[in-house]
Design a protein around this motif. Structure first.
Motif, mmCIF file in Angstrom:
data_model
loop_
_atom_site.group_PDB
_atom_site.id
_atom_site.type_symbol
_atom_site.label_atom_id
_atom_site.label_comp_id
_atom_site.label_asym_id
_atom_site.label_seq_id
_atom_site.Cartn_x
_atom_site.Cartn_y
_atom_site.Cartn_z
ATOM 1 N N THR A 23 -6.275 2.885 -3.978
ATOM 2 C CA THR A 23 -7.263 2.362 -3.034
ATOM 3 C C THR A 23 -8.324 3.385 -2.671
ATOM 4 O O THR A 23 -7.999 4.510 -2.307
ATOM 5 C CB THR A 23 -6.544 1.901 -1.747
ATOM 6 N N PHE A 62 0.824 -1.209 0.000
ATOM 7 C CA PHE A 62 0.000 0.000 0.000
ATOM 8 C C PHE A 62 0.859 1.259 0.000
ATOM 9 O O PHE A 62 0.692 2.142 -0.834
ATOM 10 C CB PHE A 62 -0.908 -0.026 1.233
ATOM 11 N N SER A 63 1.820 1.326 0.924
ATOM 12 C CA SER A 63 2.605 2.556 1.015
ATOM 13 C C SER A 63 3.608 2.669 -0.131
ATOM 14 O O SER A 63 3.951 3.760 -0.550
ATOM 15 C CB SER A 63 3.300 2.670 2.374
ATOM 16 N N THR A 82 -3.044 1.483 -13.599
ATOM 17 C CA THR A 82 -1.908 1.374 -12.698
ATOM 18 C C THR A 82 -1.466 -0.083 -12.625
ATOM 19 O O THR A 82 -2.300 -0.983 -12.569
ATOM 20 C CB THR A 82 -2.312 1.843 -11.285
ATOM 21 N N GLY A 123 2.846 0.051 -9.307
ATOM 22 C CA GLY A 123 2.642 1.477 -9.092
ATOM 23 C C GLY A 123 2.870 2.300 -10.353
ATOM 24 O O GLY A 123 2.460 3.456 -10.419
ATOM 25 N N ASN A 164 -2.263 6.231 -5.909
ATOM 26 C CA ASN A 164 -3.253 6.112 -4.839
ATOM 27 C C ASN A 164 -4.463 5.392 -5.408
ATOM 28 O O ASN A 164 -5.452 6.002 -5.752
ATOM 29 C CB ASN A 164 -3.657 7.507 -4.377
ATOM 30 N N ALA A 209 -3.135 8.541 3.856
ATOM 31 C CA ALA A 209 -3.647 8.493 2.486
ATOM 32 C C ALA A 209 -5.011 9.163 2.366
ATOM 33 O O ALA A 209 -5.494 9.397 1.264
ATOM 34 C CB ALA A 209 -3.725 7.047 2.021
ATOM 35 N N ARG A 254 1.711 4.043 -2.964
ATOM 36 C CA ARG A 254 1.428 5.445 -2.704
ATOM 37 C C ARG A 254 2.672 6.305 -2.930
ATOM 38 O O ARG A 254 2.584 7.393 -3.491
ATOM 39 C CB ARG A 254 0.928 5.614 -1.282
ATOM 40 N N HIS A 292 -1.087 4.630 8.026
ATOM 41 C CA HIS A 292 -0.998 4.693 6.561
ATOM 42 C C HIS A 292 -2.320 5.128 5.950
ATOM 43 O O HIS A 292 -2.359 5.921 5.017
ATOM 44 C CB HIS A 292 -0.626 3.320 5.987
ATOM 45 N N THR A 293 -3.387 4.573 6.502
ATOM 46 C CA THR A 293 -4.714 4.878 5.954
ATOM 47 C C THR A 293 -5.051 6.345 6.169
ATOM 48 O O THR A 293 -5.554 7.012 5.268
ATOM 49 C CB THR A 293 -5.773 3.984 6.629
#
Ligand code: GDP
Ligand code: MG
Length: 370
Positions: free
Chosen positions: A151, A140-141, A257, A327, A149, A178, A144, A174-175
């Motif tokens: 999600t 996830f990170s 992506t 990504g 991004n 974001a 990002r 993290h959430t």
């Protein structure tokens, strides 16, 4: 210092320099051919001449994603893209599998379920939900950090017997960073020592306030093992998606992506693309990261060949020149020459970045074309 001369810009647009000078004069700027103009003025000029601005630079590894916005009337509702996060062993993989199991089987041919890094379920009500099949805050990170991004909604899995653990808290952070809404799935509620209420209380300490406690974060008790609470979880995802009013223009060249990519022995470079807007079609020419290609075939998460893929749909794409990175952005372009040009440019930039720390000049930052 970021500027471009009128002549250089004219060359890039394949227009006469004198015409640009004239247009600038009308806009209230008196300049000669060899004088530099700033970025805003250049962009205005490019539009004035009916060309499209395309950034080709470091910032542009995301070519398109930050590009022109689609007109509101072109937007249609798209499925939400959901990522599951949480502490190790709290049941992320089990929950992903259980949710996938709820999907209404489509058609009769029903191919073989395959792992492509993301999958889509069809709910009993006919709604689609896309899950990123790469749980964990690292993926996830990392995505990002690469400007992707993708999600829309995070499901935070917390085991009701174990409670909040270090990676739970990392996932919360993290959430929040974001700015993505979270739904808490309190898992393993089948266990005798499960204590869901304690989870809710501990979440307060991290400013995650569930509805029962007067907050706005949705929570749901589930058991990935016993498959309980799954329908409620799905309903809450759909409710959250509705609040977000997720939409995209499906009727344009695709942008997407990279979720996953690898070199496959038989099939060459293969990438799972999550389409963000537009519709990706077999035969489309594209740039993806520093690679280019032409869509030779597309395979969905059921292992079936498909001819097109719209917004929020994950598909495996064959026909890449090389392996991109998770990504990386994919952009469909008008022809192969353009694809190679952009890809070569990006490769050159990537090399430059590795060898020097010199910033990219504005000259390199955009080219204009029709
Ligand atoms: P992950 O590391 O978060 O992906 O967790 P896993 O899905 O691999 O699950 C870790 C362990 O917890 C496995 O042994 C699962 O069978 C078990 N597990 C997952 N969900 C549940 C549940 O709802 N109830 C019970 N009792 N065990 C579960
Ligand atoms: Mg796992």
């Amino acid at each position: 210092p970021e500027s471009i001369t009128v002549q250089e810009l004219a060359n890039r647009m394949a227009e006469k320099g004198a015409d640009l000078v004239k247009a600038l004069f009308k806009m209230g700027t008196a300049v000669t051919l060899n004088q530099p103009i700033d970025q805003d003025t250049a962009e205005l000029l490019v539009e004035e001449f009916g060309h499209r601005i395309q950034r080709v630079s470091d910032a542009d590894v995301e070519i398109g994603m930050q590009g022109e916005e689609d007109a509101p009337e072109t937007l249609k509702i798209r499925p939400p893209v959901v990522t599951i996060m949480g502490h190790v062993d709290h049941g992320k993989t089990s929950l992903l599998d259980a949710l996938r199991g709820t999907s209404v089987v489509q058609g009769e041919s029903g191919g073989i379920t395959q792992h492509i890094g993301a999958y889509q379920i069809k709910t009993k009500g006919g709604d689609l939900i896309t899950f990123l099949d790469t749980p964990g805050h690292e993926a996830f990170s990392e995505m990002r950090a690469r400007g992707a991004n993708v999600t829309d909604i995070v499901i935070l899995v917390v085991a009701a017997d174990d409670g909040l653990m270090p990676q739970t808290i990392e996932a919360i952070n993290h959430t929040k960073a974001a700015g993505v809404p979270m739904i808490v799935a309190i898992n393993k509620t089948d266990k005798p020592d499960a204590n869901p209420q304690k989870v809710r209380e501990r979440l307060l300490e991290h400013e995650v306030i569930v509805e029962d406690m007067g907050g706005e974060t949705q929570d749901v008790e589930v058991s990935a093992l016993k498959k309980t609470g799954l329908d409620t979880l799905i309903d809450k995802i759909l409710l959250q998606a509705e609040l977000l009013e997720l939409s995209a223009n499906p009727d344009r060249d695709a942008e997407g992506t990279v979720v996953e990519a690898q070199l496959d022995k038989g099939r060459g470079a293969v990438a799972t693309i999550l389409v963000r807007r537009g519709t990706l079609k077999v035969g489309d020419t594209f740039v993806v990261g520093a690679e280019s290609g032409k869509v030779r075939a597309m395979i969905n998460d059921q292992g079936q060949q498909v001819k097109s893929a719209g917004p929020s749909t994950p598909v495996e794409v064959l026909g890449l020149s090389g392996v991109p990175m998770a990504g990386d952005q994919m952009t469909v372009v008008e022809n192969e020459a353009r694809a190679r040009e952009v890809a070569a440019y990006r490769q050159e930039q990537a090399t430059k970045k590795r060898t020097t720390a010199a910033p990219t000049s504005f000259e390199h930052m955009f080219s204009a074309l029709n």
